[in-house]
Design an enzyme around this catalytic site. Structure first.
Site, mmCIF file in Angstrom:
data_model
loop_
_atom_site.group_PDB
_atom_site.id
_atom_site.type_symbol
_atom_site.label_atom_id
_atom_site.label_comp_id
_atom_site.label_asym_id
_atom_site.label_seq_id
_atom_site.Cartn_x
_atom_site.Cartn_y
_atom_site.Cartn_z
ATOM 1 C CE LYS A 160 0.492 5.285 7.935
ATOM 2 N NZ LYS A 160 -0.121 3.975 7.973
ATOM 3 N NE ARG B 260 -4.132 -0.518 12.064
ATOM 4 C CZ ARG B 260 -3.877 0.435 11.187
ATOM 5 N NH1 ARG B 260 -3.716 0.138 9.903
ATOM 6 N NH2 ARG B 260 -3.820 1.709 11.563
ATOM 7 C CE1 TYR C 86 10.820 -13.963 -18.361
ATOM 8 C CE2 TYR C 86 10.059 -11.823 -17.592
ATOM 9 C CZ TYR C 86 11.094 -12.717 -17.848
ATOM 10 O OH TYR C 86 12.382 -12.353 -17.595
ATOM 11 C CG MET D 190 12.546 -6.926 -11.835
ATOM 12 S SD MET D 190 14.071 -7.732 -11.349
ATOM 13 C CE MET D 190 13.491 -9.326 -10.819
HETATM 14 C C1 LIG Z 1 -3.218 5.460 12.873
HETATM 15 C C2 LIG Z 1 -3.225 6.148 11.554
HETATM 16 N N1 LIG Z 1 -3.595 7.440 11.482
HETATM 17 C C3 LIG Z 1 -3.640 8.113 10.314
HETATM 18 C C4 LIG Z 1 -3.319 7.478 9.128
HETATM 19 C C5 LIG Z 1 -3.425 8.234 7.833
HETATM 20 O O1 LIG Z 1 -4.457 7.661 7.066
HETATM 21 P P1 LIG Z 1 -4.826 8.203 5.616
HETATM 22 O O2 LIG Z 1 -3.633 7.950 4.770
HETATM 23 O O3 LIG Z 1 -5.994 7.371 5.222
HETATM 24 O O4 LIG Z 1 -5.145 9.644 5.771
HETATM 25 C C6 LIG Z 1 -2.948 6.135 9.143
HETATM 26 C C7 LIG Z 1 -2.625 5.456 7.889
HETATM 27 O O5 LIG Z 1 -2.809 4.304 7.676
HETATM 28 C C8 LIG Z 1 -2.893 5.452 10.386
HETATM 29 O O6 LIG Z 1 -2.540 4.169 10.455
#
Ligand SMILES: Cc1ncc(COP(=O)(O)O)c(C=O)c1O
Length: 384
Positions: free
Chosen positions: A41, A140, A262, A310
């Site tokens: 992701k 969550r 700055y 920046m």
């Molecule tokens: C649901 C879920 N699984 C797995 C992961 C992977 O976690 P990590 O990067 O700590 O291995 C994440 C990352 O936030 C997650 O949200």
């Protein structure tokens, strides 16, 4: 490399060989038949989801997790259909058809999402793959305990779902002694019992290091693949993946009392040689990092002085012999002297945030060859 690439202010090197080695290391901690996914992701934590996913695929990874449907749609063309792409943040309302057509697997986080996915399956007259996420204490995402029984009773047996996994997520896995780990494990076991024949998934990177009890059928590492230390209490077993080097764009001699950056908040305590680097907060260097951050040049630590701008930062290069550093010299921001975790620590944050903040202005170099002796930079991504 295109002509304009050589003029970029900083370069980000992503070692795909190290990501593959990290995947192998994580997998070596699992007993067969536990599977190891790759969490890609946020563009593989900022490192390039397509590159990283292909590297993991070559290591045998067939389970990929993204957060958003858009990320899944973007990744789908790069991976063969033998690989599953799971959408962690669930099924956006109205996107069911698109998700199904693209062959993506939603993580169902609520009864509403389950209903919508089931309706879509009826319309398409075929069972659709899904993951059920249950909340085991993090509060969550995922089905709350009072929804689980209803879900488990209705959907897996409806013939409309091919429930691939029941999963949950650990909140404190990077702190092995934290009491929440065992509590979440027990809760997950109880909840998963509602889905007797469905494979289970609980552990992220750190969860893998909590031991076999946490592994179940599939583990879901992200950060450790990218070199982040999965156990805050131990030496990092992962190979470093990222190098970040920034160019010097100007050098100046200043005298005691001169002020920098700055707000002119930094006052030079003694005559100094300052180097301005072509990297700033737009490239992911947090403004607060300026307070205690440093870069490295030929083994010497050059502290950041003044606020991070920046597009630039100023460092004190007085410790470097005159003539050794000048415009176009490259200094290490992340590398042998300073890991992602070190940088995060001096910025008051975590490695995850450092990586995902890196931005898109770098010249990106992907190291791909498996053998160290082979030419390493086999392709560069200049489209970022
Ligand atoms: C649901 C879920 N699984 C797995 C992961 C992977 O976690 P990590 O990067 O700590 O291995 C994440 C990352 O936030 C997650 O949200």
């Amino acid at each position: 490399m295109t002509n304009s690439d050589q003029f970029r202010g900083a370069s980000l090197t992503v070692d795909l060989r190290a990501i593959r080695a990290n995947y192998r290391l994580l997998r070596s901690r699992l007993d067969a038949p536990t599977l190891c996914a790759g969490v890609v992701k946020a563009d593989a934590y900022g490192l390039g989801a397509s590159y990283v996913s292909l590297a993991l695929f070559a290591e045998g990874c067939r389970h990929f997790f993204v957060a958003h449907l858009d990320e899944g749609l973007a990744l789908r063309p790069y991976l063969s259909r033998s690989a599953d792409i799971f959408i962690l943040n669930g099924l956006p309302r109205g996107a069911e058809q698109e998700c199904a057509t693209a062959g993506l697997v939603p993580v169902l986080n609520s009864l509403e999402q389950a209903e919508a996915w089931s309706d879509c399956a009826y319309k398409l007259s075929r069972a659709l793959p899904a993951v059920a996420q249950v909340d085991s204490g993090m509060n969550r995402l995922g089905l709350m305990s009072n929804d689980v029984a209803a879900f488990a009773k209705k959907y897996p047996r409806s013939g409309m779902f091919d429930l691939r996994f029941v999963m949950s997520h650990l909140a404190c896995a990077d702190t092995p002694a934290h009491e929440a780990n065992a509590m979440q494990l027990a809760t997950f076991r109880q909840i998963a019992a509602f889905f007797p024949d469905v494979p289970r998934s609980l552990a992220n990177s750190s969860g893998i290091f909590l031991g076999r009890d946490y592994h179940f059928n599939l583990v879901r590492p992200g950060a450790a693949l990218y070199g982040v230390n999965p156990d805050l209490t131990a030496v990092n077993p992962m190979r470093p993946v990222v190098r970040l080097a920034a160019k010097v764009i100007q050098l100046r001699e200043v005298t005691r009392g001169d002020r920098v950056g700055y707000g002119l908040d930094y006052s030079v305590p003694a005559a100094s040689r300052l180097a301005t680097l072509s990297i700033g907060y737009a490239d992911g260097l947090h403004r607060l990092w300026g307070k205690s951050g440093a870069v490295f040049f030929e083994g010497k630590r050059l502290p950041v002085v003044g606020h991070v701008s920046m597009d630039s930062i100023v460092v004190d290069a007085s410790g470097v012999a005159p003539g050794r550093i000048g415009p176009d010299s490259e200094v290490e921001v992340i590398g042998d002297r300073q890991s992602v975790d070190d940088l995060a620590c001096s910025a008051g944050t975590i490695g995850y945030e450092v990586l995902t903040a890196l931005g898109h202005r770098y010249r990106r170099i992907y190291l791909e060859a498996e053998e160290e002796s082979m030419p390493s930079a086999v392709f560069e991504d200049t489209l970022v």
